[in-house]
Scaffold this motif. Structure first.
Motif, short mmCIF file in Angstrom:
data_model
loop_
_atom_site.label_atom_id
_atom_site.label_comp_id
_atom_site.label_asym_id
_atom_site.label_seq_id
_atom_site.Cartn_x
_atom_site.Cartn_y
_atom_site.Cartn_z
N ASN A 158 88.81 -67.40 34.92
CA ASN A 158 89.43 -68.16 36.01
C ASN A 158 90.10 -67.26 37.04
OD1 ASN A 158 89.87 -70.77 37.12
ND2 ASN A 158 91.99 -70.73 36.45
N PHE A 159 89.84 -65.95 37.00
CA PHE A 159 90.47 -65.04 37.95
C PHE A 159 90.13 -65.40 39.39
CE2 PHE A 159 90.47 -61.14 40.53
CZ PHE A 159 91.76 -60.69 40.31
N PHE A 160 88.94 -65.93 39.62
CA PHE A 160 88.51 -66.34 40.95
C PHE A 160 88.56 -67.87 41.10
CE2 PHE A 160 86.43 -62.23 40.19
CZ PHE A 160 86.88 -61.52 41.29
N TYR A 161 89.38 -68.53 40.27
CA TYR A 161 89.55 -69.99 40.26
C TYR A 161 88.27 -70.73 39.89
CZ TYR A 161 93.94 -69.17 42.88
OH TYR A 161 95.18 -68.74 43.29
N SER A 162 87.30 -70.02 39.31
CA SER A 162 86.00 -70.64 39.03
C SER A 162 86.11 -71.80 38.04
CB SER A 162 85.04 -69.58 38.49
OG SER A 162 84.86 -68.53 39.42
N VAL A 163 87.00 -71.67 37.05
CA VAL A 163 87.18 -72.73 36.07
C VAL A 163 87.95 -73.90 36.69
CG1 VAL A 163 88.18 -73.36 33.84
CG2 VAL A 163 87.08 -71.13 34.14
N SER A 164 89.04 -73.60 37.38
CA SER A 164 89.86 -74.66 37.99
C SER A 164 89.03 -75.53 38.93
CB SER A 164 91.03 -74.05 38.75
OG SER A 164 91.94 -73.41 37.88
N LEU A 165 88.08 -74.91 39.64
CA LEU A 165 87.27 -75.66 40.60
C LEU A 165 86.31 -76.64 39.94
CD1 LEU A 165 86.64 -72.83 43.19
CD2 LEU A 165 87.73 -75.03 43.68
N THR A 166 86.16 -76.54 38.62
CA THR A 166 85.30 -77.48 37.90
C THR A 166 86.09 -78.60 37.24
OG1 THR A 166 85.38 -76.29 35.77
CG2 THR A 166 83.72 -75.57 37.38
N GLN A 167 87.40 -78.59 37.41
CA GLN A 167 88.26 -79.51 36.66
C GLN A 167 88.76 -80.69 37.47
OE1 GLN A 167 91.17 -76.73 35.07
NE2 GLN A 167 89.93 -76.36 33.25
N GLY A 168 88.02 -81.05 38.51
CA GLY A 168 88.39 -82.21 39.30
C GLY A 168 89.41 -81.88 40.37
N TYR A 169 90.20 -82.88 40.73
CA TYR A 169 91.12 -82.75 41.86
C TYR A 169 92.57 -82.69 41.39
CZ TYR A 169 86.88 -83.88 44.34
OH TYR A 169 85.59 -83.85 44.81
N GLY A 170 93.38 -81.96 42.16
CA GLY A 170 94.78 -81.84 41.82
C GLY A 170 95.31 -80.47 42.19
N LEU A 171 96.44 -80.11 41.61
CA LEU A 171 97.05 -78.79 41.78
C LEU A 171 96.92 -78.04 40.46
CD1 LEU A 171 100.35 -77.89 43.56
CD2 LEU A 171 99.98 -77.11 41.21
N PHE A 172 96.40 -76.80 40.53
CA PHE A 172 96.08 -76.05 39.33
C PHE A 172 96.83 -74.72 39.31
CE2 PHE A 172 92.60 -78.87 40.24
CZ PHE A 172 92.29 -79.42 38.99
N ASN A 173 97.78 -74.60 38.37
CA ASN A 173 98.45 -73.33 38.15
C ASN A 173 97.55 -72.43 37.30
OD1 ASN A 173 101.05 -74.00 39.40
ND2 ASN A 173 101.30 -75.43 37.70
N SER A 174 97.84 -71.13 37.33
CA SER A 174 97.06 -70.18 36.55
C SER A 174 98.00 -69.18 35.90
CB SER A 174 96.06 -69.45 37.45
OG SER A 174 95.30 -68.51 36.71
#
Length: 359
Positions: free
Chosen positions: A328-344
Motif C-alpha cells: 500500500n506504499f502507493f495507495y494501491s490497496v486503499s484504492l480498491t477498498q471503496g470510498y472514504g478516508l484511508f489512513n496508512s
C-alpha cells in the motif's frame, strides 16, 4: 377529420412531454443514487518522519502521517471535513482542483476566504466535488515551508461518473507524490523554504531510496500511475523498459493522449499515465534531474522505484531481494477498498513531544 388530426397531435405532444419528464426523473434518480454525502475528520499534528537513512524531518502531518490520508470520493459527492489543529502554528486546507462552485468561502486561503485555524482550534469545510480526477489537498499558510518541506499534502481521487474505455482497462493503481526536503531546517519549525535555501533530499510519498518500495506487477497488468508535484521543484520521472501514455493533466482527460518515456511534473501539477505491463523484468523508474538521484549528495537516493514482474528471478545481489514489501506504499490497496478516508500506518510519524518542540 380535422378534429381527429388535432387529437392525434395533442396525443403525440403529450406522449413526448411524458417521455421527457420520465427521462428527467430517472436521470435525477440516477444522479442521486451516484452522489453521496461524506463526512471526514482530519487532525494536523507535529510529528517526525524518517525520509532517508539517517535523515529525519519534523512535519505538520494530516492525521499524523505524510503523505496525508487518501480521500477517495465520487464525482458529485457532497463532502464535509472537520479539521483540528494540534500544532503550534496556524494552518488552513486548500482543496486543490475543487472548483468550490457556490462555496468559495471553503477554498482555504487565509485572509481571503477564512481566518487561519489557530493552534488548538477547529474548522469545518463543506463543498461539492464538482470535477473528477487526480486532485489533492494542502496547507495554504506559509506554503514555502508548510507545503514545500513540512509534508502538508495528501491525495484526493475523484472517480468520474463516466470513465473512458481506457480507464476501465486499469487493473492496478498507484499514487506518487513527489517532494523535496531541506536538512538544515529538518528539526526547526517555522524556518526554511525561502528562495536562498537549497533542497538536498528528494522523495516519492515522503521516502527516498532505499526507503521507497517496488511496484509489483504481472504481465498483462494495465497500470495507472498518478504523479503529483507536491513540493516546489520539477521532477522528470523516467520509466525504463516501457512507454507511458499520458491520459490526464490536472485531472482533466486529454483529447489526444500521447506516449512518453519521461514525465515532467512541476509544482502543483498532476499527470495520469497508463502503462501496459508487457515486458517482464526488473525495471527502475527514477527522477532524471540527476541531483535528485542522491540523498544529500550520496548516491543512490531520491524518488526511485522498481517494477518487479511476477515470476522474474531475483539474484542474490539484487538490491531489494530481501525487501520487506508494503503493497500500500502507493495507495494501491486503499484504492480498491471503496470510498472514504484511508489512513496508512506505515506513513505515520513519531509524535514530537511538546517540551521538545523547537520553533
Amino acid at each position: 377529420m380535422t378534429i381527429t388530426l388535432n387529437r392525434l397531435c395533442v396525443s403525440t405532444v403529450m406522449c413526448y412531454l411524458r417521455n421527457i419528464l420520465t427521462f428527467l426523473f430517472l436521470a435525477g434518480i440516477a444522479t442521486a443514487s451516484w452522489a453521496e454525502q461524506r463526512e471526514f475528520n482530519l487532525t494536523i499534528d507535529e510529528v517526525a518522519i524518517e525520509v532517508a537513512p539517517g535523515f529525519t524531518n519534523k512535519v505538520f502531518a494530516f492525521n499524523g502521517q505524510v503523505p496525508g490520508p487518501l480521500i477517495h470520493v465520487k464525482e458529485g459527492d457532497d463532502v464535509m471535513v472537520h479539521v483540528s489543529n494540534n500544532t503550534t502554528l496556524p494552518h488552513t486546507i486548500h482543496w486543490h482542483g475543487i472548483n468550490q462552485t457556490g462555496s468559495w468561502q471553503h477554498d482555504g486561503v487565509p485572509g481571503f476566504t477564512q481566518e487561519a485555524i489557530q493552534p488548538g482550534e477547529s474548522y469545518t469545510y463543506k463543498f461539492n466535488v464538482d470535477r473528477p480526477g487526480s486532485l489533492w489537498y494542502h496547507c495554504h499558510v506559509d506554503v514555502w515551508e508548510h507545503v514545500a518541506i513540512r509534508g502538508m499534502w495528501g491525495p484526493i481521487i475523484v472517480d468520474p461518473k463516466n470513465p473512458s474505455a481506457l480507464e476501465k482497462e486499469v487493473t492496478l493503481d498507484a499514487i506518487l507524490m513527489l517532494s523535496t526536503w531541506q536538512s538544515p531546517y529538518a528539526s526547526v519549525y517555522g524556518k526554511g523554504g525561502s528562495p536562498q535555501d537549497v533542497s538536498d533530499y528528494f522523495s516519492v510519498n515522503a521516502k527516498s531510496f532505499p526507503f521507497t518500495q517496488p511496484i509489483r506487477v504481472k504481465k498483462g497488468d494495465v497500470l495507472r500511475m498518478r504523479f503529483y508535484g507536491a513540493g516546489d521543484e520539477t521532477h522528470q520521472m523516467h520509466m525504463h523498459g516501457h512507454d507511458m501514455l499520458i491520459t490526464h493533466k490536472d485531472g482533466y482527460p486529454l483529447a489526444s493522449p500521447y506516449y512518453v518515456d519521461t514525465v515532467p511534473v512541476g509544482p502543483g501539477e498532476r499527470y495520469d499515465v497508463i502503462v501496459k505491463m508487457d515486458n517482464p523484468g526488473l525495471f527502475i523508474m527514477h527522477d532524471h534531474v540527476d541531483k535528485h538521484m542522491t540523498n544529500n549528495g550520496a548516491s543512490m537516493g531520491g524518488p526511485m522505484t522498481v517494477f518487479e514482474y511476477e515470476g522474474v528471478k531475483m539474484n542474490d545481489w539484487y538490491t531489494w531481494k530481501n525487501k520487506v514489501y508494503d503493497p500500500n506504499f502507493f495507495y494501491s490497496v486503499s484504492l480498491t477498498q471503496g470510498y472514504g478516508l484511508f489512513n496508512s500506518a506505515p506513513f505515520m510519524g513519531k509524535i514530537v513531544e511538546q517540551g521538545k518542540r523547537r520553533r
